[in-house]
Structure formats: C-alpha cells, structure tokens
Design a protein around this motif. Structure first.
Motif, PDB file in Angstrom:
ATOM      1  N   VAL A   4     -92.187 -18.588 -59.352  1.00 35.69           N
ATOM      2  CA  VAL A   4     -90.784 -18.596 -58.869  1.00 35.69           C
ATOM      3  C   VAL A   4     -90.090 -17.037 -58.601  1.00 35.69           C
ATOM      4  O   VAL A   4     -89.291 -16.967 -57.607  1.00 35.69           O
ATOM      5  N   SER A   5     -90.883 -16.052 -59.080  1.00 39.63           N
ATOM      6  CA  SER A   5     -90.486 -14.662 -59.067  1.00 39.63           C
ATOM      7  C   SER A   5     -90.321 -14.129 -57.618  1.00 39.63           C
ATOM      8  O   SER A   5     -89.344 -13.543 -57.486  1.00 39.63           O
ATOM      9  N   TRP A   7     -89.490 -15.872 -54.963  1.00 43.77           N
ATOM     10  CA  TRP A   7     -88.229 -16.141 -54.175  1.00 43.77           C
ATOM     11  C   TRP A   7     -86.977 -15.428 -54.983  1.00 43.77           C
ATOM     12  O   TRP A   7     -85.949 -15.328 -54.197  1.00 43.77           O
ATOM     13  N   LEU A   8     -87.113 -15.216 -56.112  1.00 48.06           N
ATOM     14  CA  LEU A   8     -85.960 -14.433 -56.951  1.00 48.06           C
ATOM     15  C   LEU A   8     -85.871 -13.065 -56.221  1.00 48.06           C
ATOM     16  O   LEU A   8     -84.653 -12.305 -56.078  1.00 48.06           O
ATOM     17  N   ALA A  11     -84.227 -13.376 -52.874  1.00 45.60           N
ATOM     18  CA  ALA A  11     -82.766 -13.614 -52.977  1.00 45.60           C
ATOM     19  C   ALA A  11     -82.207 -12.438 -53.394  1.00 45.60           C
ATOM     20  O   ALA A  11     -81.029 -11.956 -53.000  1.00 45.60           O
ATOM     21  N   GLY A  12     -82.602 -11.625 -54.518  1.00 45.17           N
ATOM     22  CA  GLY A  12     -82.192 -10.222 -54.817  1.00 45.17           C
ATOM     23  C   GLY A  12     -81.836  -9.374 -53.661  1.00 45.17           C
ATOM     24  O   GLY A  12     -80.894  -8.495 -53.702  1.00 45.17           O
ATOM     25  N   ALA A 163     -79.018 -15.901 -49.405  1.00 46.89           N
ATOM     26  CA  ALA A 163     -78.477 -14.903 -50.339  1.00 46.89           C
ATOM     27  C   ALA A 163     -77.484 -13.832 -49.698  1.00 46.89           C
ATOM     28  O   ALA A 163     -76.420 -13.641 -50.191  1.00 46.89           O
TER      29      ALA A 163
END
Length: 208
Positions: A4-5, A7-8, A11-12, A163
């Motif tokens: 999932v990293s 996608w994080l 988003a970040g 995001a």
C-alpha cells in the motif's frame, strides 16, 4: 513498492500540493474574499482540482505510452534526469514565471491557471517514480501493457487529486472562515524551495 506504500506516497504528494498556496487554495480564498462569498471559495476548488488533475494525467499517460517501447531502467533514468533539470529550472526561474490571472477570472480561466501552475511546478513528473513501479507490478510478466497499466495510472492520478483536493478544501475554508490571510504575513514555509529540493533528490535516486 507492491504494498500500500505507493498509494500513501501518492496521497502524501497530493496533500503537499494541497498545502502549497501556489497550487490553488490562496487563489480560492482571495476570490472568495473579493466577491464576499464562501460559495465562490468552494466553487473555485473544482477548476483548481480539474486543472491539476489534467496536468498530472498527461504525464502519467505519457509514461505509460513510453513504457510500451522503453525498458523500465531506461525510463527511470530518463525520468530522473528530467526531475533534476526541472528542479534546477524551478529553483532558478520558477518564481519569475508566475501566471498572471486577475480576480475577475471565471471558472474556466481558473482551471487553465491551475493546469499551467501544476505543469510549471513539475507536479506530474514527481509522480513518475511511483507510477512506473506500480504499472510494472500490475503486469505479472514485468512488462507494460496498455490494458494493464492504464487503469493503474488513472487510479494513481485519482488518488493524488483526491488528497490534494481534500487538503485544499480544508485549508481554504479554514483560512476564509477563521484564520484570515494575515497568517501569511506572520510567516510561511518556502514550499518552492522544498519542492525544488524534493525534485532533485528524487531524480538522483532514480538515476543511481
């Protein structure tokens, strides 16, 4: 990069863009204050997000298209070089190339402004290091295909834009309703400098 990293990270980066006044929230607040309407603040977010999304989507689609013919390592090295060059340009000339849009602009003009600003900042380029491995990991054979990579690239664009829009919305409403623009006179982070450094560092990592 198969968890999932990525996608994080997307988003970040979207949250960082939303936090940057140059990416839209300052314009939305200024328009709202000029026209004395919170509705204008909220309406302004639509073309701001749309312009940003089109800019990064163009880069994502270009990466997918190039990936059909270019090996992953070559594509990463080329993207790294582009990031370093863009970082140098942005650090040296970015602050001198501001897009001039007046307070009387309509939603279409605001969308065009957002597209140009996102492109000038290299917003789409910064997503390339995340999009490349995501697209390759979506294909078991380790090769890019249009059918397998296009949905992933578009999902990445959607995640990033969502995001960015969420943070832009939160800041715009907070500044318009409670904080006011005086906070910028008391001190603010130099996002342009941070962004240029991030572009350069990411480019070096991609190359080496």
């Amino acid at each position: 990069m198969t968890t999932v990293s990525p996608w994080l990270v997307l988003a970040g980066l979207g949250a960082f863009h939303g936090l940057n006044p140059a990416m839209g929230w300052l314009f939305a607040v200024a328009l709202g204050l000029h026209r004395q309407s919170r509705a204008v603040v909220l309406k302004s977010l639509i073309p701001i997000a749309a312009g940003h999304m089109i800019s990064i989507a163009a880069v994502a689609l270009a990466v997918v298209a190039l990936g059909l013919f270019v090996e992953q390592r070559v594509l990463e090295a080329a993207a790294g070089a582009a990031l370093i060059v863009w970082a140098g340009y942005h650090a040296a000339y970015g602050h001198r190339r501001r897009v001039r849009v007046g307070m009387k602009t309509g939603m279409l003009g605001l969308g065009v402004w957002s597209f140009v600003m996102a492109t000038a900042h290299g917003a789409g380029l910064m997503l390339v290091p995340v999009i490349i491995p995501l697209c390759f990991s979506a294909n078991p054979a380790g090769e890019l295909t249009a059918a397998g990579s296009l949905p992933v690239a578009l999902a990445a664009v959607g995640m990033h834009t969502a995001a960015m829009l969420a943070v832009t919305l939160a800041i715009s409403v907070s500044v318009y309703e409670w904080l006011g623009l005086s906070l910028l006179r008391r001190g603010w982070i130099n996002f342009d400098l941070l962004w240029a450094a991030a572009l350069a560092i990411t480019g070096v990592v991609l190359i080496f």
